[in-house]
Design an enzyme around this catalytic site. Structure first.
Site, short mmCIF file in Angstrom:
data_model
loop_
_atom_site.label_atom_id
_atom_site.label_comp_id
_atom_site.label_asym_id
_atom_site.label_seq_id
_atom_site.Cartn_x
_atom_site.Cartn_y
_atom_site.Cartn_z
N ASP A 1 36.36 47.86 31.27
CA ASP A 1 37.12 46.89 32.05
C ASP A 1 36.14 46.04 32.84
OD1 ASP A 1 40.25 46.79 33.49
OD2 ASP A 1 38.56 45.80 34.48
N ILE A 2 36.35 44.73 32.79
CA ILE A 2 35.41 43.81 33.44
C ILE A 2 35.39 44.00 34.95
CG2 ILE A 2 36.92 41.80 33.80
CD1 ILE A 2 34.70 40.15 32.33
N GLN B 1 51.45 44.54 35.19
CA GLN B 1 50.69 44.13 34.01
C GLN B 1 50.21 42.69 34.17
OE1 GLN B 1 52.82 44.47 30.27
NE2 GLN B 1 50.93 44.35 29.05
N HIS C 1 47.38 48.11 26.60
CA HIS C 1 46.12 48.79 26.92
C HIS C 1 46.38 49.87 27.95
CE1 HIS C 1 46.60 45.58 29.86
NE2 HIS C 1 45.95 46.36 30.70
N HIS D 1 44.39 52.10 31.02
CA HIS D 1 43.21 52.23 31.88
C HIS D 1 42.81 53.70 31.96
CE1 HIS D 1 43.42 48.24 33.98
NE2 HIS D 1 44.66 48.30 33.52
P1 5GP Z 1 46.61 45.22 33.67
O1 5GP Z 1 47.22 44.25 32.69
O2 5GP Z 1 46.78 46.64 33.27
O3 5GP Z 1 47.05 44.97 35.09
O4 5GP Z 1 45.04 44.99 33.74
C1 5GP Z 1 44.31 44.16 32.91
C2 5GP Z 1 42.85 44.54 33.05
O5 5GP Z 1 42.10 43.77 32.13
C3 5GP Z 1 42.24 44.27 34.44
O6 5GP Z 1 41.80 45.51 34.99
C4 5GP Z 1 41.09 43.31 34.17
O7 5GP Z 1 39.93 43.61 34.92
C5 5GP Z 1 40.85 43.47 32.68
N1 5GP Z 1 40.40 42.27 32.02
C6 5GP Z 1 40.98 41.04 32.08
N2 5GP Z 1 40.30 40.16 31.32
C7 5GP Z 1 39.28 40.84 30.78
C8 5GP Z 1 38.22 40.47 29.89
O8 5GP Z 1 38.08 39.33 29.45
N3 5GP Z 1 37.34 41.44 29.53
C9 5GP Z 1 37.46 42.72 29.99
N4 5GP Z 1 36.55 43.59 29.58
N5 5GP Z 1 38.44 43.11 30.82
C10 5GP Z 1 39.33 42.18 31.20
#
Ligand code: 5GP
Ligand code: ZN
Length: 137
Positions: free
Chosen positions: A30-31, A93, A99, A101
């Site tokens: 995760d970035i 989300q 995805h 975590h």
């Molecule tokens: P969620 O949708 O579960 O809230 O989280 C999305 C996750 O994707 C975040 O923790 C964010 O840091 C990660 N994320 C968003 N864009 C990118 C990307 O381009 N590359 C990576 N490696 N992670 C990403």
């Protein structure tokens, strides 16, 4: 999905730091790295959320989570590991491609999820359960 950032990562159109890849899943860092070793396990074929996964994707994601979690534990020796997966904006989300975590945890790491329990009476629980069971039958 042409406009999906995780589809672009799966296709190699934008860079990512991968840790595991198989037929159905890709695991990458995760970035944002809430804690060191924070990994995302994504399905390869686009599905917006849990509801859009087929059984094969769901099984593959669970298998990859199980495997990568063990590796994170060996590599980072966290005190705990949170498995977090959001479906829909109301659930938090932000990337609408399924995805999970895998988030190493440490006491006092600042990660918070409020848990506003209602503690309803048992009859209320039974009513909720009946509604769900009727749809599993
Ligand atoms: P969620 O949708 O579960 O809230 O989280 C999305 C996750 O994707 C975040 O923790 C964010 O840091 C990660 N994320 C968003 N864009 C990118 C990307 O381009 N590359 C990576 N490696 N992670 C990403
Ligand atoms: Zn996608």
């Amino acid at each position: 999905m042409t406009d999906c950032v995780f589809c672009k990562i799966v296709a190699g159109q934008i860079p990512s730091t991968k840790v595991h890849e198989d037929q159905h899943t890709l695991a990458f860092m995760d970035i944002g790295q809430v804690n060191p070793g924070h990994v995302l396990v994504a399905v390869k074929r686009h599905a917006a959320n849990l509801f859009e996964l087929d059984a094969e994707q769901a099984e593959a994601a669970a298998r990859t989570c199980h495997r990568v979690a063990q590796a994170i534990r060996e590599a980072f020796a966290p005190e705990g590991l949170s498995v977090y997966q959001a479906n829909g904006r109301a659930a938090g989300q932000t990337v609408y491609h399924y995805h999970v975590h895998l988030l190493p945890r440490h006491a006092g790491d600042g990660m918070e999820l409020t848990w506003p329990v209602k503690n309803p009476p048992r009859e209320t629980l039974a009513g909720y359960a009946e509604k769900i069971k009727a749809r599993l039958a």
